[in-house]
Write a protein that holds these residues in place. Structure first.
Motif, PDB file in Angstrom:
ATOM      1  N   SER A 146       0.849  -1.190   0.000  1.00  0.00           N
ATOM      2  CA  SER A 146       0.000   0.000   0.000  1.00  0.00           C
ATOM      3  C   SER A 146       0.882   1.237   0.000  1.00  0.00           C
ATOM      4  CB  SER A 146      -0.920   0.011   1.230  1.00  0.00           C
ATOM      5  OG  SER A 146      -0.147   0.015   2.425  1.00  0.00           O
ATOM      6  N   LEU A 147       0.263   2.378  -0.254  1.00  0.00           N
ATOM      7  CA  LEU A 147       0.959   3.648  -0.165  1.00  0.00           C
ATOM      8  C   LEU A 147       0.701   4.252   1.210  1.00  0.00           C
ATOM      9  CD1 LEU A 147       0.014   5.114  -3.655  1.00  0.00           C
ATOM     10  CD2 LEU A 147       2.241   4.189  -2.979  1.00  0.00           C
ATOM     11  N   GLN A 195       0.838   6.244  -7.281  1.00  0.00           N
ATOM     12  CA  GLN A 195      -0.189   5.265  -7.612  1.00  0.00           C
ATOM     13  C   GLN A 195       0.260   4.349  -8.739  1.00  0.00           C
ATOM     14  OE1 GLN A 195      -3.151   4.807  -5.765  1.00  0.00           O
ATOM     15  NE2 GLN A 195      -2.912   2.895  -6.913  1.00  0.00           N
ATOM     16  N   GLU A 196       0.918   4.899  -9.741  1.00  0.00           N
ATOM     17  CA  GLU A 196       1.412   4.058 -10.826  1.00  0.00           C
ATOM     18  C   GLU A 196       2.572   3.179 -10.357  1.00  0.00           C
ATOM     19  OE1 GLU A 196       2.086   5.925 -14.574  1.00  0.00           O
ATOM     20  OE2 GLU A 196       0.082   6.811 -14.662  1.00  0.00           O
ATOM     21  N   SER A 199       0.857   0.266  -8.602  1.00  0.00           N
ATOM     22  CA  SER A 199       0.255  -0.625  -9.597  1.00  0.00           C
ATOM     23  C   SER A 199       1.315  -1.460 -10.303  1.00  0.00           C
ATOM     24  CB  SER A 199      -0.542   0.190 -10.617  1.00  0.00           C
ATOM     25  OG  SER A 199      -1.627   0.855  -9.997  1.00  0.00           O
TER      26      SER A 199
END
Length: 361
Positions: A16-17, A334-335, A338
């Motif tokens: 997670s971030l 976010q990228e 992913s």
């Protein structure tokens, strides 16, 4: 606030971030703003072996979870360390995130180390940072290859030297598992340079990657994992294992048995099947730890000799690899998350080279 990729140490699929508060610097420290870093299967190996090999110890997180080590570029945005100025650009081992506080030591015109107390007992090769020249020589295109390939290439360079020093353990066929991985491609490239007569290179890969591996032109034969039972068991073979799969190792040892001369384990591309196989026929697999071998080579060749040999080989491979890979730029946290999840899930094409742009240069 800064951000970081936070990973469950016991289940690396859980990532997670997280936001992290920046603290004030103490005397002798400097703040690095991470600008760009690469994501490759090598980073998944760092995560898979984070506990066993100490990779989680480099960048401890406030939440107690793992911080993924990556290779990339950063900028000094604040400094209370004499000899390291704000605005300098550096290359080295960083967390997958936006910030790192370091304690610069052994500062030289071209490099320094992070002398933070918690990194004192860790592999020195990961604690060294290069100081990048400013001006026209700062080429982002060259940086991408450096981030994606150079850390992997060093491992391949050291294995190539080891294999030659040991006369390939008497083998005439060198089998590289996870043949589509960038580390395996680099080793195949090096092995083809001036290899002894009679030695051939076999690439083992998944069925979906056989086309890419064949098109690389680096292997004399490309075999899918499902076809191991069809391989001729007679020739003397040496395995360099980048996959780390217990099932693949058992199939290879069972097929080759007494004709297998050695099995050198390097990585864990198949991290979910990486528990060592037991009671294998033939020689016991041995782990190759690049930092230890690097220390041996530097002592043998001297720092300048090591840099010259590695630099010449790297330049040749970097030029060749540019045509092999499809370079892809990712934007922000976010990228990055992913892409990490896709790498863990084996969903990134072998031909892709991923670079995360953290912030504007």
């Amino acid at each position: 606030m800064s951000w970081a990729l936070s990973i469950d140490r016991s289940d690396i699929t859980q990532a997670s971030l997280v936001e992290e508060s920046s603290r004030d610097l103490q005397a002798g420290e400097a703040r690095l703003a991470v600008r760009r870093f690469a994501l490759t299967a090598n980073n998944i190996t760092y995560a898979a072996f984070g506990e066993a090999m100490g990779y989680w110890r480099f960048f401890p997180g406030a939440d107690g979870r793992g911080r993924l080590p990556v290779w990339g570029f950063a900028e000094v945005t604040e400094s209370r360390a004499e000899g390291l100025a704000v605005g300098e650009r550096v290359y080295g081992y960083l967390p997958a995130g936006s910030e790192l506080i370091i304690t610069p030591g052994k500062i030289r015109p071209d490099s320094f180390i992070d002398a933070a107390e918690h990194r004192a007992g860790l592999a020195a090769v990961y604690n060294r940072y290069e100081r990048c020249p400013a001006g026209p020589g700062d080429n982002p295109a060259r940086e991408a290859a450096q981030m994606v390939l150079q850390p992997l290439f060093l491992t391949s360079f050291l294995i190539d030297a080891h294999l030659r020093d040991t006369d390939f353990s008497g083998a005439t066929r060198i089998v590289l598992t996870s043949a589509s991985s960038k580390t395996a491609l680099a080793l195949a490239f090096l092995l083809k340079r001036g290899r002894p007569e009679g030695v051939s290179i076999e690439g083992l890969t998944s069925a979906r990657n056989t086309g890419f591996v064949k098109d690389s032109g680096l292997y004399d034969a490309v075999i899918a994992y499902d076809d191991i039972e069809r391989m001729d068991p007679a020739p003397a073979r040496l395995i360099v294992d980048f996959a780390g799969s217990a099932d693949v190792n058992r199939a290879l040892h069972t097929r080759f048995a007494d004709s297998l001369k050695a099995n050198i384990r390097v990585g864990g591309a198949h991290w979910e099947q990486s528990a060592p196989a037991r009671d294998l026929p033939g020689p016991r697999p041995t782990f190759f730890f690049a930092p230890d071998d690097a220390r041996k080579r530097i002592a043998e060749w001297g720092p300048e000799g090591f840099a010259q040999r590695q630099g010449e080989a790297w330049s040749q491979f970097a030029a060749a690899a540019d045509a092999l890979l499809a370079w892809r730029s990712l934007d922000g946290p976010q990228e990055a998350l992913s892409a990490y999840q896709a790498l863990v899930g084996g969903e990134v094409a072998a031909s892709e080279a991923l670079v995360v742009e953290v912030s504007a240069r």
